[in-house]
Design an enzyme around this catalytic site. Structure first.
Site, PDB file in Angstrom:
ATOM      1  N   VAL A  93      56.230  38.456  18.651  1.00  0.00           N
ATOM      2  CA  VAL A  93      55.795  39.734  18.083  1.00  0.00           C
ATOM      3  C   VAL A  93      55.355  40.618  19.243  1.00  0.00           C
ATOM      4  O   VAL A  93      54.630  40.169  20.128  1.00  0.00           O
ATOM      5  CB  VAL A  93      54.625  39.516  17.092  1.00  0.00           C
ATOM      6  N   GLY A  94      55.803  41.855  19.235  1.00  0.00           N
ATOM      7  CA  GLY A  94      55.439  42.783  20.311  1.00  0.00           C
ATOM      8  C   GLY A  94      54.227  43.606  19.958  1.00  0.00           C
ATOM      9  O   GLY A  94      53.430  43.260  19.073  1.00  0.00           O
ATOM     10  N   THR A 128      55.903  52.561  23.619  1.00  0.00           N
ATOM     11  CA  THR A 128      57.206  51.909  23.632  1.00  0.00           C
ATOM     12  C   THR A 128      57.357  51.213  24.979  1.00  0.00           C
ATOM     13  O   THR A 128      56.692  51.574  25.936  1.00  0.00           O
ATOM     14  CB  THR A 128      58.339  52.928  23.386  1.00  0.00           C
ATOM     15  N   GLY A 129      58.205  50.222  24.997  1.00  0.00           N
ATOM     16  CA  GLY A 129      58.378  49.480  26.238  1.00  0.00           C
ATOM     17  C   GLY A 129      57.972  48.028  26.054  1.00  0.00           C
ATOM     18  O   GLY A 129      57.866  47.550  24.921  1.00  0.00           O
ATOM     19  N   GLY A 142      56.189  45.190  25.188  1.00  0.00           N
ATOM     20  CA  GLY A 142      55.011  45.143  24.326  1.00  0.00           C
ATOM     21  C   GLY A 142      53.905  44.246  24.830  1.00  0.00           C
ATOM     22  O   GLY A 142      52.722  44.509  24.590  1.00  0.00           O
ATOM     23  N   THR A 170      61.573  51.514  20.644  1.00  0.00           N
ATOM     24  CA  THR A 170      60.797  51.600  19.409  1.00  0.00           C
ATOM     25  C   THR A 170      60.696  53.050  19.010  1.00  0.00           C
ATOM     26  O   THR A 170      60.604  53.909  19.884  1.00  0.00           O
ATOM     27  CB  THR A 170      59.359  51.089  19.706  1.00  0.00           C
TER      28      THR A 170
HETATM   29  N1  ASP Z   1      57.472  47.771  22.321  1.00  0.00           N
HETATM   30  C1  ASP Z   1      58.581  47.053  21.752  1.00  0.00           C
HETATM   31  C2  ASP Z   1      58.281  45.581  21.779  1.00  0.00           C
HETATM   32  O1  ASP Z   1      57.749  45.092  22.755  1.00  0.00           O
HETATM   33  C3  ASP Z   1      59.886  47.305  22.395  1.00  0.00           C
HETATM   34  C4  ASP Z   1      60.109  48.685  22.963  1.00  0.00           C
HETATM   35  O2  ASP Z   1      59.530  49.654  22.531  1.00  0.00           O
HETATM   36  O3  ASP Z   1      60.886  48.833  23.908  1.00  0.00           O
HETATM   37  O4  ASP Z   1      58.632  44.910  20.845  1.00  0.00           O
END
Ligand code: ASP
Length: 335
Positions: A224-225, A246-247, A249, A195
């Site tokens: 939805v994240g 990020t990561g 969600g 993200t």
């Molecule tokens: N946070 C985002 C989600 O879960 C994905 C990401 O940032 O890696 O949709």
């Protein structure tokens, strides 16, 4: 402690030297901006080019809100970026669904989730904030609103994304890969998420943030994240600072991560310590899950001090102000 992965000369990076020096020589319409301001920080390597775009607004004395919107539109438009925006990988049914949110210095916020066929969800999120009494629009309603506002409906499933999806369908195994942004050009790579979260402080000292993603590749339709959820993927309080994530969600939502980071900064934590505490909260609740996933937080406080922390090594973030453009890697992670 941060390790510098790249140092980019600001003149070579497209930021306007004239605009930069206008502060030094007092030519700016904004007189005496606080030292270190303006500043913009954002997640991952693609934050470098996003920051460069945001800097055009910030260095000309513009508003942080305009800067973050313009900045994150760069990765949203990047056809090689399969984790954000128009070339994002689809869900398991082949739909490209995008999530984004934005928040300004007055605590206004707007968000779209699972929006389809619209290339710049961040701009739709901004219009939700500015033109409706609501905070969040989802799915078909979000697309309908975007079209009413003049956005063009497009098929976002690129041939490359379709190929990756069809390849994935052969096994249909949902297995997100960590830190994929740094590996996304690796051959055969098809499972990914990441993200762009961006936080900026303008010359007046006002803070805004933006966050946009295509979420987890090959997710369930309708998933939805954290990224479009105010308080999870992004939070800004102009008195304290801002945070973004990020990561995976789901873990960020469970802990209302970005709000937590800002509240910890309010209590006096440094940005890095606040991010670290939020990471520890995730790990404490689900130690088994946390071992195999990535979550990273990035934060900035009202003074312009910034910091980041992630569960796993591999997270990077980009910083841009009048003195420097850096790509930094947190020296420490939980594992
Ligand atoms: N946070 C985002 C989600 O879960 C994905 C990401 O940032 O890696 O949709």
């Amino acid at each position: 402690m941060y390790n510098r992965r790249k140092f980019i000369k600001i003149s070579a990076a497209g930021a306007s030297l004239a605009a930069l020096s206008s502060y030094a020589f007092g030519k700016s319409s904004i007189l005496n901006p606080p030292p270190g301001f303006p500043i913009v920080i954002s997640t991952w390597d693609f934050g470098i080019v996003a920051n460069q775009e945001a800097w055009k607004t910030l260095s000309a004395g513009g508003r942080a809100l305009d800067a973050v919107e313009a900045g994150v539109k760069i990765p949203e438009a990047d056809m090689k970026n399969h984790t954000v925006g128009r070339a994002g990988y689809p869900d398991r049914d082949g739909h490209v669904t995008l999530d984004a949110c934005i928040m300004d210095e007055f605590g206004n916020c707007g968000s779209v989730a699972a929006i389809e066929n619209i290339a710049h969800p961040i701009s739709v999120a901004r219009l939700v904030m500015e033109k409706t009494p609501h905070v969040m629009l989802v799915g078909d309603g979000a697309t309908q609103f975007a079209v009413e506002q003049g956005f063009k409906k497009e098929n976002l499933l690129t041939p490359e994304s379709e190929k990756a999806w069809k390849e994935w369908l052969k096994t249909a195994k949902y297995s997100p890969v960590m830190n994929i942004e740094n590996k996304q050009h690796a051959p055969g790579n098809q499972y990914n998420h990441d993200t762009i979260g961006m936080l900026a402080i303008d010359a007046k000292g006002n803070i805004s943030g933006a966050c946009t993603t295509s979420g987890m590749a090959f997710k369930l339709h309708g998933r939805v994240g954290d990224s479009p959820i105010i308080g999870a993927g992004l939070y800004v309080d102009n008195e304290v600072g801002g945070a973004t994530s990020t990561g995976v969600g789901e873990e960020v939502i469970r802990n209302v991560g970005s709000f937590l980071v800002v509240e910890l900064m309010r209590q006096g934590y440094s940005p890095e310590d606040a991010c670290k505490e939020a990471v520890k909260r995730i790990i404490k609740k689900k130690p088994q899950t946390a071992k195999d996933i990535q979550v990273g937080f990035l934060a900035i406080n009202k003074k312009g001090e910034y910091g980041a922390y992630a569960i796993q090594p591999g997270f990077s973030f980009a910083v841009c102000n009048a003195e420097k453009q850096d790509l930094l890697v947190p020296g420490k992670s939980f594992y």
